[in-house]
Design a protein around this motif. Structure first.
Motif, mmCIF file in Angstrom:
data_model
loop_
_atom_site.group_PDB
_atom_site.id
_atom_site.type_symbol
_atom_site.label_atom_id
_atom_site.label_comp_id
_atom_site.label_asym_id
_atom_site.label_seq_id
_atom_site.Cartn_x
_atom_site.Cartn_y
_atom_site.Cartn_z
ATOM 1 N N LEU A 58 71.267 56.821 12.862
ATOM 2 C CA LEU A 58 71.389 56.456 14.281
ATOM 3 C C LEU A 58 71.842 57.645 15.122
ATOM 4 O O LEU A 58 71.483 57.748 16.302
ATOM 5 C CB LEU A 58 72.369 55.292 14.438
ATOM 6 N N GLY A 59 72.621 58.549 14.520
ATOM 7 C CA GLY A 59 73.003 59.753 15.241
ATOM 8 C C GLY A 59 71.793 60.624 15.559
ATOM 9 O O GLY A 59 71.673 61.172 16.664
ATOM 10 N N ARG A 60 70.874 60.768 14.595
ATOM 11 C CA ARG A 60 69.647 61.548 14.847
ATOM 12 C C ARG A 60 68.777 60.874 15.904
ATOM 13 O O ARG A 60 68.161 61.548 16.746
ATOM 14 C CB ARG A 60 68.848 61.701 13.544
ATOM 15 N N LEU A 61 68.699 59.546 15.842
ATOM 16 C CA LEU A 61 67.907 58.825 16.845
ATOM 17 C C LEU A 61 68.511 59.010 18.234
ATOM 18 O O LEU A 61 67.778 59.152 19.223
ATOM 19 C CB LEU A 61 67.839 57.338 16.487
ATOM 20 N N LEU A 72 77.322 61.188 18.865
ATOM 21 C CA LEU A 72 78.461 60.276 18.832
ATOM 22 C C LEU A 72 78.048 58.838 19.127
ATOM 23 O O LEU A 72 78.553 57.892 18.511
ATOM 24 C CB LEU A 72 79.495 60.746 19.859
ATOM 25 N N VAL A 73 77.111 58.655 20.046
ATOM 26 C CA VAL A 73 76.680 57.302 20.431
ATOM 27 C C VAL A 73 76.076 56.585 19.234
ATOM 28 O O VAL A 73 76.397 55.430 18.944
ATOM 29 C CB VAL A 73 75.677 57.373 21.599
ATOM 30 N N GLY A 74 75.182 57.268 18.511
ATOM 31 C CA GLY A 74 74.556 56.648 17.345
ATOM 32 C C GLY A 74 75.538 56.422 16.215
ATOM 33 O O GLY A 74 75.463 55.405 15.507
ATOM 34 N N GLU A 75 76.461 57.354 16.022
ATOM 35 C CA GLU A 75 77.430 57.215 14.935
ATOM 36 C C GLU A 75 78.373 56.042 15.186
ATOM 37 O O GLU A 75 78.718 55.299 14.254
ATOM 38 C CB GLU A 75 78.199 58.529 14.785
ATOM 39 N N LEU A 76 78.791 55.852 16.428
ATOM 40 C CA LEU A 76 79.582 54.665 16.750
ATOM 41 C C LEU A 76 78.765 53.392 16.585
ATOM 42 O O LEU A 76 79.270 52.365 16.119
ATOM 43 C CB LEU A 76 80.107 54.761 18.185
ATOM 44 N N ALA A 77 77.479 53.460 16.968
ATOM 45 C CA ALA A 77 76.609 52.291 16.851
ATOM 46 C C ALA A 77 76.449 51.850 15.404
ATOM 47 O O ALA A 77 76.265 50.653 15.135
ATOM 48 C CB ALA A 77 75.242 52.594 17.459
ATOM 49 N N LEU A 120 76.706 53.199 2.968
ATOM 50 C CA LEU A 120 75.990 52.544 4.063
ATOM 51 C C LEU A 120 76.432 53.087 5.422
ATOM 52 O O LEU A 120 75.595 53.322 6.307
ATOM 53 C CB LEU A 120 76.203 51.039 3.999
ATOM 54 N N LEU A 121 77.732 53.283 5.607
ATOM 55 C CA LEU A 121 78.221 53.780 6.888
ATOM 56 C C LEU A 121 77.704 55.190 7.168
ATOM 57 O O LEU A 121 77.264 55.483 8.282
ATOM 58 C CB LEU A 121 79.752 53.780 6.908
ATOM 59 N N LEU A 122 77.745 56.057 6.158
ATOM 60 C CA LEU A 122 77.274 57.429 6.373
ATOM 61 C C LEU A 122 75.776 57.459 6.622
ATOM 62 O O LEU A 122 75.302 58.165 7.530
ATOM 63 C CB LEU A 122 77.629 58.300 5.168
ATOM 64 N N ALA A 123 75.010 56.692 5.836
ATOM 65 C CA ALA A 123 73.562 56.669 6.029
ATOM 66 C C ALA A 123 73.211 56.146 7.425
ATOM 67 O O ALA A 123 72.367 56.722 8.127
ATOM 68 C CB ALA A 123 72.893 55.801 4.955
#
Length: 430
Positions: free
Chosen positions: A30-33, A42-47, A22-25
């Motif tokens: 969110l990283g691509r978005l 980084l912003v999406g991955e932290l989100a 779930l975390l990776l998906a």
């Protein structure tokens, strides 16, 4: 006869597999978005971690959150182990891809800019850390160590975010792009040194002898790496790479980075510092087949790094900002971070006799904290120097500065005339 250790239980393994999936998906999505929205991945991955952590899932569906992200240390340590592997390899790759030749070409101008961009925000961060009320500090934190950690977080820059921004904006061929990257390299190296010293101080007492010992240990680690380890690493990589297969080279590099991390950790320094030094050592070895590292780079950047940032997001508690004291500290620290870095880089650039808009561009470009500040925050949290509230504040600074740097840099760079040499470089790169 040794008693065999029981394997990981069925339920903990199930939870771990679901957590990673779930975390990776979520991090990739969110990283691509974020990238499509012209923000760092980084912003999406932290989100992703924020969504699945206490800020959102924990606040809205506490039962599901407790089942999916149980707070038992053994379960959380599994995720921590994956995150630690990711951050060590990410930092090592950063060291391996620093263009030290560009630093030499930047010369004295980069030194002036870096000096201003390091000293002023470091001093302001330490000053804020010493002045904050005791109520916002962790219960057992030593105030001088806390202040130093805050100062380090204020003075670092994030080379991956800066390099990506310059590339996307077509500024890597410009003189200002070279200056920004050269100054960021100095910031990065000094930042890791300061972080390692601060971590060593946090692990012991704060007497003058202990501080000197921490600084001496850092210097000794660097000297040993350059004088003794570098020839051995170079010979090993040449021998492993003689077969022409990328797999053994990539695996050897991972072993080298992890051994460097283990060595500095044994010296009571931060493992990330060792991984960074290991990356610099590998980077300096002649004959390294960099194409062989492409698969490793893809796995780290596409899988392990997003997982690390998602696990960081799990520890962000945005509900802490509902407390007026924490919100006030967040606004103060964010203001000091932005103004301190901008003013420092601008003053340094003017001292080097650069123009006004060049100084503005340098201040804007170097303001991106990104990956490095997140790692500083994680180290502080792990050592108990930061609590969840201050950890959240520092990570928010990393996010805000990484988002605001590109438009500010774009505005300043548009006002810098392009020279003939820059146009020729652009033709070569196109």
């Amino acid at each position: 006869m040794a008693i065999p250790v029981a394997p990981l239980g069925t339920h903990p393994l199930l939870i771990f597999l679901l957590q990673v999936s779930l975390l990776l998906a979520a991090a990739v999505l969110l990283g691509r978005l974020a990238v499509r929205a012209r923000m760092p991945a980084l912003v999406g991955e932290l989100a992703a971690g924020v969504v699945l952590g206490p800020s959102i899932l924990g606040a809205t569906l506490p039962g599901l959150s407790e089942w999916l992200i149980p707070q038992q240390p053994e379960q959380l340590h599994l995720l921590d182990a994956v995150g630690q592997l990711g951050v060590l390899l990410l930092v090592g790759l950063t060291g391996m891809h620093l263009d030290l030749g560009q630093l030499r070409r930047g010369g004295g101008v980069a030194a002036w800019v870096s000096a201003g961009g390091l000293v002023i925000p470091l001093a302001l961060g330490v000053g804020v850390g010493l002045a904050l009320p005791a109520g916002v500090l962790p219960a057992d934190a030593d105030r001088p160590v806390f202040a130093l950690f805050l100062g380090v977080a204020m003075c670092v820059s994030a080379i991956p975010v800066i390099a990506k921004t310059l590339w996307e904006m077509g500024l890597l061929h410009r003189d200002i792009g070279h200056l920004i990257m050269s100054s960021a390299i100095v910031d990065d190296v000094v930042g890791w040194l300061l972080l390692s010293v601060a971590a060593a101080m946090a692990a012991g007492s704060l007497g003058g002898v202990d501080v000197a010992l921490a600084v001496g240990t850092v210097a000794l680690a660097v000297v040993v790496a350059v004088v003794l380890a570098r020839p051995l690493v170079g010979a090993l990589l040449r021998r492993v790479g003689a077969g022409g297969e990328p797999g053994p080279t990539a695996a050897t590099v991972v072993v080298i980075l992890l051994l460097f991390a283990a060595a500095t950790h044994a010296l009571r320094l931060e493992p990330v510092f060792g991984a960074f030094v290991g990356g610099l050592v590998v980077n300096s070895c002649a004959g390294l087949d960099r194409k062989a590292l492409a698969p490793l780079r893809m796995v780290v950047m596409s899988v392990l790094a997003p997982l690390f940032f998602a696990t960081v997001g799990l520890r962000i508690d945005l509900t802490a900002l509902a407390r007026p004291a924490v919100l006030g500290v967040a606004l103060l620290v964010l203001t000091v971070a932005i103004v301190g870095k901008f003013v420092g880089a601008y003053v340094g650039s003017r001292a080097a006799r650069l123009g006004h808009w060049e100084g503005v561009a340098l201040g804007a470009g170097l303001n991106a904290r990104g990956v490095i500040e997140v790692i500083v925050a994680m180290v502080g949290l792990r050592l108990g120097v930061l609590d969840t509230a201050m950890f959240t504040v520092i990570v928010l600074v990393a996010i805000v500065t990484s988002v605001m740097a590109p438009p500010c840099l774009r505005y300043a760079a548009a006002r810098l005339p392009s020279s003939v040499q820059e146009r020729r470089r652009a033709e070569v790169l196109s």
